[in-house]
Design an enzyme around this catalytic site. Structure first.
Site, PDB file in Angstrom:
ATOM      1  N   GLY A   5      45.715  22.182  27.023  1.00 37.35           N
ATOM      2  CA  GLY A   5      45.416  23.377  26.239  1.00 37.35           C
ATOM      3  C   GLY A   5      44.372  23.219  25.154  1.00 37.35           C
ATOM      4  O   GLY A   5      43.882  24.216  24.627  1.00 37.35           O
ATOM      5  N   ARG A  14      34.915  28.638  38.525  1.00 38.23           N
ATOM      6  CA  ARG A  14      35.338  29.336  37.303  1.00 38.23           C
ATOM      7  C   ARG A  14      34.564  30.625  37.007  1.00 38.23           C
ATOM      8  O   ARG A  14      35.168  31.627  36.634  1.00 38.23           O
ATOM      9  CB  ARG A  14      35.319  28.389  36.099  1.00 38.23           C
ATOM     10  CG  ARG A  14      36.295  27.198  36.266  1.00 38.23           C
ATOM     11  CD  ARG A  14      36.364  26.315  35.030  1.00 38.23           C
ATOM     12  NE  ARG A  14      37.081  26.939  33.946  1.00 38.23           N
ATOM     13  CZ  ARG A  14      36.532  27.515  32.912  1.00 38.23           C
ATOM     14  NH1 ARG A  14      35.223  27.503  32.754  1.00 38.23           N
ATOM     15  NH2 ARG A  14      37.265  28.090  31.995  1.00 38.23           N
ATOM     16  N   CYS A  50      28.746  34.812  50.918  1.00 41.34           N
ATOM     17  CA  CYS A  50      28.749  36.244  51.214  1.00 41.34           C
ATOM     18  C   CYS A  50      29.820  36.896  50.361  1.00 41.34           C
ATOM     19  O   CYS A  50      30.840  37.395  50.871  1.00 41.34           O
ATOM     20  CB  CYS A  50      29.014  36.466  52.695  1.00 41.34           C
ATOM     21  SG  CYS A  50      27.850  35.555  53.708  1.00 41.34           S
ATOM     22  N   GLU A  51      29.628  36.829  49.080  1.00 42.52           N
ATOM     23  CA  GLU A  51      30.574  37.326  48.075  1.00 42.52           C
ATOM     24  C   GLU A  51      29.728  37.658  46.866  1.00 42.52           C
ATOM     25  O   GLU A  51      29.044  36.776  46.328  1.00 42.52           O
ATOM     26  CB  GLU A  51      31.509  36.182  47.639  1.00 42.52           C
ATOM     27  CG  GLU A  51      32.743  35.981  48.450  1.00 42.52           C
ATOM     28  CD  GLU A  51      33.787  37.043  48.229  1.00 42.52           C
ATOM     29  OE1 GLU A  51      33.690  37.795  47.243  1.00 42.52           O
ATOM     30  OE2 GLU A  51      34.697  37.116  49.058  1.00 42.52           O
TER      31      GLU A  51
END
Ligand SMILES: *Cc1c(COP(=O)(O)O)cnc(C)c1O
Length: 423
Positions: A231, A311, A342-343
């Site tokens: 974290g 990410r 292809c996105e």
């Protein structure tokens, strides 16, 4: 803080003669300095140990560097446990912080002597059934629910997270474990992710320490360690101030002396399971510009894509980009930097101001040393890249080769697909 790449254009031009782009490259010097600083920040606690979160960067060469600074590993799955075992780690240096855990993973963790960190009260019986007994040392993961806030600033939402025991479950769980013969207890919580503030750990520590004192008083459990987990974040954006690990270590020490020591718990070891903080800033994804496209927007097409670094596509995360060799040029061109999936979310940057880019330029995408390569996947038949280590003497070592088409075909093992290829 100004963000500078740890490699130059000249270095990359030399490296690509042997290792073509795209690849992830890691900075050994930075890794070592940071690991040393972490160790020093918690040196006040004799039992302190960092268990590096393997899922962040599962590369044995990098983990072995961290081991020189006393780090163990924190595993989330069977293969991560196997990797730790294969690397020769002792059971006491392995933490198993999993959730929704299959029985065979508990069995393997028990066999290699890893410390098991239970995610749920029902896992007490499940573990006992899976391995036939309960280990003498057990840790439980705590989730107090609600929001995790630092002075009215909401950092994260544990109440919406699938992890951990509630407060009543924690007390009941400790009682039951004690009845069943567990002798040493650990307490764990991960309540906010990628915190860029020196206050997260001290505030988390207070929550855990206060619960630990009550647990000891009410259940008589002997708590031997408290695990602050991961974290601690890093400044992905240039306008963010990096955490100061010495300030964080001191902050935890103060709370320790205020809460644990007066309760007669001055022998509790502090553990951490940092991933991002240990490696993220010390990795770059290096990619070459192969296209420029001028349509409704200005696009720069590179030879890496979201399978190499997920990410931005997954979280809309910012990753700083340096155009190598143009560090001092003005950022007066606005681009979308895209991969070839292809996105349409396959973009490393959207409307990013950068120096004018030409085909053949090399881009260093920053902060890919954790949760970068490891989140990779094979969509669109894309292959995982190589990983390189830039050593302190400036030489480069291949620490994972790039996948080949043969790797992609490897799991069709009943048909020898690869051998049918004519070209
Ligand atoms: C992911 C994870 C970590 C590491 O988190 P970072 O954000 O990389 O520090 C530590 N512990 C557990 C249980 C995790 O799931």
């Amino acid at each position: 803080m100004e963000k500078k790449a740890f490699v130059t254009k000249e270095q990359i031009e030399k490296i690509v003669k042997t290792y073509p782009t795209p690849f992830h490259i890691y900075d050994e010097r930075g890794i070592r300095e940071n690991a040393k600083a972490l160790r020093e920040a918690f040196a006040w606690n004799p039992g302190y140990k960092e268990f590096f979160a393997v899922k962040a960067t599962p590369n044995p060469y990098l983990i072995n560097i961290l081991r020189e600074y006393g780090c163990g590993t924190d595993c989330s799955s069977l293969t991560e446990l196997m990797l730790s075992e294969a690397m020769g780690l002792d059971g006491k240096d392995i933490m198993f912080s999993s959730n929704d855990t299959p029985a065979e993973e508990f069995q393997y963790a028990a066999k290699i002597g890893a410390t098991i960190n239970l995610d749920d009260i029902t896992h007490i019986d499940f573990l006992e059934k899976s391995i036939g007994y309960l280990p003498k040392t057990i840790s439980c993961r705590y989730n107090p629910g609600g929001y995790f806030a630092i002075s009215n600033n909401i950092m994260d939402n544990p109440g919406d997270a699938k992890y951990g025991f509630t407060t009543p479950q924690l007390f009941e769980g400790f009682r039951r474990l004690k009845e069943k013969g567990v002798e040493r207890f650990g307490l764990h919580a991960f309540l906010a992710s990628n915190t860029v503030t020196n206050e997260y750990y001290p505030i988390l520590a207070r929550t855990l320490f206060e619960v630990a004192v009550k647990l000891k008083e009410e259940t008589g459990a002997h708590i031997t360690f408290i695990n602050l987990s991961g974290g601690i974040g890093i400044p992905y954006r240039p306008d963010q101030e990096p955490n100061d690990i010495r300030v964080i270590g001191e902050g935890v020490r103060k709370v320790y002396e205020e809460v644990l020591v007066p309760a007669g718990m001055g022998d509790v070891a502090i553990y951490t399971e940092l991933g991002r903080f240990m490696l993220a800033p010390y990795g770059h994804l290096i990619t070459r510009v192969i296209h420029e496209k001028h349509t409704h927007k200005e696009y720069i097409g590179v030879d890496a894509c979201a399978v190499n670094l997920m990410r931005p596509a997954m979280y809309g995360a910012y990753h700083h980009i340096t155009v190598l060799g143009k560090e001092d040029k003005p950022c007066d061109h606005k681009y979308d930097v895209t991969g070839s999936l292809c996105e349409n979310n396959d973009k490393f940057a959207i409307d990013r101001l950068l120096p004018q880019i030409e085909i053949g330029d090399y881009l260093a995408i920053h902060d890919t040393g954790a949760h970068g390569f490891s989140m990779g996947y094979n969509y669109n038949g894309k292959l995982r890249s190589a990983e390189l280590l830039l050593r302190e003497d400036g030489s480069v070592r291949l620490i994972r080769r790039a996948e080949t088409p043969k790797d992609y075909f490897a799991t069709f093992d009943c048909l020898d697909f690869y051998n049918r290829l004519k070209f």
